[in-house]
Design an enzyme around this catalytic site. Sequence first.
Site, PDB file in Angstrom:
ATOM      1  N   GLY A 115      37.496 -45.527 -12.375  1.00  0.00           N
ATOM      2  CA  GLY A 115      37.492 -46.984 -12.424  1.00  0.00           C
ATOM      3  C   GLY A 115      36.353 -47.401 -13.335  1.00  0.00           C
ATOM      4  O   GLY A 115      35.859 -46.588 -14.141  1.00  0.00           O
ATOM      5  N   LEU A 116      35.901 -48.628 -13.208  1.00  0.00           N
ATOM      6  CA  LEU A 116      34.871 -49.074 -14.153  1.00  0.00           C
ATOM      7  C   LEU A 116      33.598 -48.246 -14.055  1.00  0.00           C
ATOM      8  O   LEU A 116      33.012 -47.878 -15.077  1.00  0.00           O
ATOM      9  CB  LEU A 116      34.572 -50.558 -13.931  1.00  0.00           C
ATOM     10  N   ARG A 121      30.627 -66.102  -0.370  1.00  0.00           N
ATOM     11  CA  ARG A 121      31.888 -65.805   0.316  1.00  0.00           C
ATOM     12  C   ARG A 121      31.747 -65.727   1.825  1.00  0.00           C
ATOM     13  O   ARG A 121      32.623 -66.178   2.556  1.00  0.00           O
ATOM     14  CB  ARG A 121      32.428 -64.478  -0.207  1.00  0.00           C
ATOM     15  N   SER A 145      41.523 -65.628  -6.951  1.00  0.00           N
ATOM     16  CA  SER A 145      40.162 -65.414  -7.451  1.00  0.00           C
ATOM     17  C   SER A 145      39.193 -66.529  -7.059  1.00  0.00           C
ATOM     18  O   SER A 145      39.534 -67.705  -7.006  1.00  0.00           O
ATOM     19  CB  SER A 145      40.203 -65.334  -8.978  1.00  0.00           C
ATOM     20  N   ARG A 172      28.029 -59.508  -1.092  1.00  0.00           N
ATOM     21  CA  ARG A 172      28.030 -59.462  -2.556  1.00  0.00           C
ATOM     22  C   ARG A 172      28.432 -60.809  -3.136  1.00  0.00           C
ATOM     23  O   ARG A 172      29.413 -61.409  -2.693  1.00  0.00           O
ATOM     24  CB  ARG A 172      29.008 -58.389  -3.037  1.00  0.00           C
ATOM     25  N   GLY A 220      36.505 -40.203 -10.095  1.00  0.00           N
ATOM     26  CA  GLY A 220      36.752 -41.648 -10.155  1.00  0.00           C
ATOM     27  C   GLY A 220      36.631 -42.134 -11.574  1.00  0.00           C
ATOM     28  O   GLY A 220      35.650 -41.838 -12.266  1.00  0.00           O
ATOM     29  N   GLY A 238      33.208 -45.095 -12.893  1.00  0.00           N
ATOM     30  CA  GLY A 238      33.414 -43.712 -13.319  1.00  0.00           C
ATOM     31  C   GLY A 238      33.710 -43.600 -14.804  1.00  0.00           C
ATOM     32  O   GLY A 238      33.154 -42.734 -15.498  1.00  0.00           O
TER      33      GLY A 238
HETATM   34  C1  LIG Z   1      41.701 -58.336  -6.063  1.00  0.00           C
HETATM   35  C2  LIG Z   1      40.275 -58.055  -6.453  1.00  0.00           C
HETATM   36  C3  LIG Z   1      39.658 -58.813  -7.421  1.00  0.00           C
HETATM   37  C4  LIG Z   1      38.347 -58.566  -7.774  1.00  0.00           C
HETATM   38  N1  LIG Z   1      37.744 -59.340  -8.734  1.00  0.00           N
HETATM   39  C5  LIG Z   1      36.465 -59.086  -9.074  1.00  0.00           C
HETATM   40  C6  LIG Z   1      35.833 -59.865 -10.083  1.00  0.00           C
HETATM   41  O1  LIG Z   1      36.416 -60.774 -10.650  1.00  0.00           O
HETATM   42  N2  LIG Z   1      34.554 -59.576 -10.401  1.00  0.00           N
HETATM   43  C7  LIG Z   1      33.856 -58.569  -9.786  1.00  0.00           C
HETATM   44  O2  LIG Z   1      32.698 -58.354 -10.127  1.00  0.00           O
HETATM   45  N3  LIG Z   1      34.447 -57.800  -8.854  1.00  0.00           N
HETATM   46  C8  LIG Z   1      35.720 -58.025  -8.480  1.00  0.00           C
HETATM   47  N4  LIG Z   1      36.317 -57.247  -7.520  1.00  0.00           N
HETATM   48  C9  LIG Z   1      35.614 -56.043  -7.045  1.00  0.00           C
HETATM   49  C10 LIG Z   1      35.706 -54.940  -8.102  1.00  0.00           C
HETATM   50  O3  LIG Z   1      36.974 -54.972  -8.706  1.00  0.00           O
HETATM   51  C11 LIG Z   1      35.476 -53.554  -7.540  1.00  0.00           C
HETATM   52  O4  LIG Z   1      34.346 -53.539  -6.714  1.00  0.00           O
HETATM   53  C12 LIG Z   1      35.244 -52.559  -8.668  1.00  0.00           C
HETATM   54  O5  LIG Z   1      36.269 -52.649  -9.620  1.00  0.00           O
HETATM   55  C13 LIG Z   1      35.138 -51.147  -8.145  1.00  0.00           C
HETATM   56  O6  LIG Z   1      35.036 -50.284  -9.240  1.00  0.00           O
HETATM   57  P1  LIG Z   1      34.736 -48.754  -9.041  1.00  0.00           P
HETATM   58  O7  LIG Z   1      34.743 -48.128 -10.375  1.00  0.00           O
HETATM   59  O8  LIG Z   1      33.519 -48.584  -8.211  1.00  0.00           O
HETATM   60  O9  LIG Z   1      35.964 -48.216  -8.151  1.00  0.00           O
HETATM   61  P2  LIG Z   1      37.550 -48.261  -8.405  1.00  0.00           P
HETATM   62  O10 LIG Z   1      37.955 -49.138  -9.512  1.00  0.00           O
HETATM   63  O11 LIG Z   1      38.134 -48.488  -7.055  1.00  0.00           O
HETATM   64  O12 LIG Z   1      37.882 -46.797  -8.860  1.00  0.00           O
HETATM   65  C14 LIG Z   1      37.878 -45.717  -7.974  1.00  0.00           C
HETATM   66  C15 LIG Z   1      38.290 -44.481  -8.729  1.00  0.00           C
HETATM   67  O13 LIG Z   1      38.083 -43.364  -7.877  1.00  0.00           O
HETATM   68  C16 LIG Z   1      39.233 -42.540  -7.882  1.00  0.00           C
HETATM   69  N5  LIG Z   1      39.237 -41.841  -6.602  1.00  0.00           N
HETATM   70  C17 LIG Z   1      39.024 -42.328  -5.367  1.00  0.00           C
HETATM   71  N6  LIG Z   1      39.034 -41.351  -4.471  1.00  0.00           N
HETATM   72  C18 LIG Z   1      39.268 -40.215  -5.149  1.00  0.00           C
HETATM   73  C19 LIG Z   1      39.387 -38.858  -4.774  1.00  0.00           C
HETATM   74  N7  LIG Z   1      39.232 -38.463  -3.525  1.00  0.00           N
HETATM   75  N8  LIG Z   1      39.665 -37.959  -5.739  1.00  0.00           N
HETATM   76  C20 LIG Z   1      39.817 -38.334  -7.037  1.00  0.00           C
HETATM   77  N9  LIG Z   1      39.679 -39.599  -7.444  1.00  0.00           N
HETATM   78  C21 LIG Z   1      39.410 -40.520  -6.510  1.00  0.00           C
HETATM   79  C22 LIG Z   1      40.378 -43.463  -8.142  1.00  0.00           C
HETATM   80  O14 LIG Z   1      41.456 -42.735  -8.658  1.00  0.00           O
HETATM   81  C23 LIG Z   1      39.737 -44.424  -9.145  1.00  0.00           C
HETATM   82  O15 LIG Z   1      39.817 -43.859 -10.423  1.00  0.00           O
HETATM   83  C24 LIG Z   1      37.623 -57.517  -7.135  1.00  0.00           C
HETATM   84  C25 LIG Z   1      38.248 -56.759  -6.145  1.00  0.00           C
HETATM   85  C26 LIG Z   1      39.552 -57.047  -5.793  1.00  0.00           C
HETATM   86  C27 LIG Z   1      40.156 -56.280  -4.663  1.00  0.00           C
END
Ligand SMILES: Cc1cc2nc3c(=O)[nH]c(=O)nc-3n(C[C@H](O)[C@H](O)[C@H](O)COP(=O)(O)OP(=O)(O)OC[C@H]3O[C@@H](n4cnc5c(N)ncnc54)[C@H](O)[C@@H]3O)c2cc1C
Length: 667
Positions: A43-44, A338, A285, A464, A41, A46
């Site tokens: 995302g932020l 929320r 948002s 949350r 992962g 990872g």
């Molecule tokens: C529309 C929207 C707006 C939002 N706005 C806000 C905001 O303004 N403020 C706030 O605090 N939060 C907000 N959130 C929530 C927030 O964006 C997420 O909770 C957060 O970004 C999740 O980050 P993460 O790194 O945990 O996961 P993600 O960003 O979901 O990253 C997951 C990673 O895991 C990888 N992955 C998944 N499964 C596998 C696998 N089996 N094998 C390999 N790779 C895999 C993906 O490729 C990706 O790189 C929002 C959510 C949404 C839906």
Amino acid sequence: MSKLDSKIPAGPLAEKWTKHKNEINLVNPANKRNIDVIVVGTGLAGASSAATLAELGYNVKTFCYQDSPRRAHSIAAQGGINAAKNYQGDGDSDFRLFYDTIKGGDYRSREANVYRLAEVSSNIIDQCVAQGVPFAREYGGLLDNRSFGGVLVSRTFYAKGQTGQQLLLGAYGAMNRQIQRGKIQSFTRHEMLDLVIIDGKARGIIARDLISGEIERHAAHAVVLATGGYGNVFFLSTMAMGCNVTAAWRTHKRGAFFANPCYTQIHPTCIPVSGDHQSKLTLMSESLRNDGRIWVPKRKEDAIAIREGRLKPTELKKEDRDYFLERRYPAFGNLVPRDVASRAAKERCDAGFGVNKTGEAVYLDFASAIERYGKEKALTSGIKDADKATITKLGEEIIEAKYGNLFQMYEKIVDENPYKTPMMIYPAVHYTMGGLWVDYNLQTTIPGCYSAGEANFSDHGANRLGASALMQGLADGYFVLPYTIGDYLSDDIQTGPISTDSPEFEKVENEIKERINKLMSASGKNSVDYYHKKLGKIMWNKCGMARNEAGLKEAIEEIAALRKDFWENVNIPGNADGMNTELEKAGRVADFLELGELFAKDALHRNESCGGHFREEYQSPEGEAMRDDENFAYVGAWEYKGEPKDAVLHKEDLVFENVKLVTRSYK
Ligand SMILES: Cc1cc2nc3c(=O)[nH]c(=O)nc-3n(C[C@H](O)[C@H](O)[C@H](O)COP(=O)(O)OP(=O)(O)OC[C@H]3O[C@@H](n4cnc5c(N)ncnc54)[C@H](O)[C@@H]3O)c2cc1C
């Protein structure tokens, strides 16, 4: 049932983290060079973990299923990120952020973790500014803040409506520096399909190259799962289409406990469902609730006239509108959390006051804000006695500067101009508070397997607060995991490289290949989406915003039957030896079909209402959630035992020493 040890350090709340950091084992820089860490992962959570671990000297391998880390779902985050910097001088502090988060989560989160989160929140902003993240600034140059739900201060830092994107570019930049130095090996378009455990420790993963179809073995001394949330178990959600539970679920099946699966966040301000053809919902948002006022008509006949197109919302006088959040919750108004806002909107729509064709929408109206900002701007621009048209124009310009991209997105999707007519919104699945159970060190119940960001059961309890997910993901990645993982890895300084040439890797790889063969050889006639949509309907109708015992029992039966049907009758075209997006989806939906049942089982056992978990049987006469602290003040973590129905519950008792357990009120 056993009691789980969360390994919370002793001592006063505000000193726990510092004390812990001072006491845990360290790995010296020379030894870090001999230690490999897999981060699944990017995302932020990872990307920040990977960049920091590599900067510290570990050899890191990262995995994501997208073609670039920049495409992680985190990029969708719009509104902002919280930090207790008190730039506004409005009384904010670490303790207030801690308190708001505990209360917002309806007293179902761990005090020590939440305090640590508040404590490191300010560091996150400094780190991101140093990376060049262009947070919005005030005229004087200080970073600007706005307010989010469930708080009475302004502590949300933002970059227009694109905060996630900008933060991710920062973290990705930090990752790239390490890729160039050779400290991170980045595997994009790779999906982790299983965890490999050797002698009781997580030692690697099995991944599928999504382009070539090849099944690969990757070894490391520790594995971090930062794989995001599982809201897409509902099919329709605001999450990116690819979000899934596969990595977390397969790890659960290897022994990691899954905590609070039923805690789901339903966000109040989403564009309503428009029909069966849809595969995605769009978030408006929460930041919009700073300036937008939520209302429905006071009289049912007006609501009906609006639904039938005989009346326009702009024609309804102010006194004929019910600003139901301001009426019910005067202290927090439109900025209640929320879960509270969502339920209130559902209550009005269920009572017949909904304003779109299906009766499932309420208004989010900016007319008052446009007028207020317009008047202020006219005055500060020296325009005396400005007429209505001038005020509206100036006001709209300010709204555009603040939320322009969100308004544009709404207009493109709905084909209505939200500057001129109120937006229509309705609650939708948005975030999952449940996830892999982790202790204070972010370690799952499998030694050497860690989880960060939305994938873990997180610090948010049963609900949350807005702008807290980015804070948590980056706190985990930049400031928590890099310390705590060292404590574990200090035992591995003499282990040497982990070989993939072992019976354990062989066995898991074979199991994955068999599973893929089984999927490919199901010769049914139904598409993967057919099952996903059916599952989503069961989840939304019976495990969604309101749940009850009878519905949950039905859901458990229906999901189990659907899962059986899936394995017999799914049809996956093509083959497994190359790129096959239907096969990818099938694997993920198969996991959702198991998780969905555990979700319902968890919701059924929790005989109380708390945060996003609203059981109709447990509500006050005013329709507010009624917790049962005596019996349910615990984290429910499930152990896999073969089928979701056989999962065994373990409890982590929640101890509240620094806040009083009281009924949550936003009045
Ligand atoms: C529309 C929207 C707006 C939002 N706005 C806000 C905001 O303004 N403020 C706030 O605090 N939060 C907000 N959130 C929530 C927030 O964006 C997420 O909770 C957060 O970004 C999740 O980050 P993460 O790194 O945990 O996961 P993600 O960003 O979901 O990253 C997951 C990673 O895991 C990888 N992955 C998944 N499964 C596998 C696998 N089996 N094998 C390999 N790779 C895999 C993906 O490729 C990706 O790189 C929002 C959510 C949404 C839906």
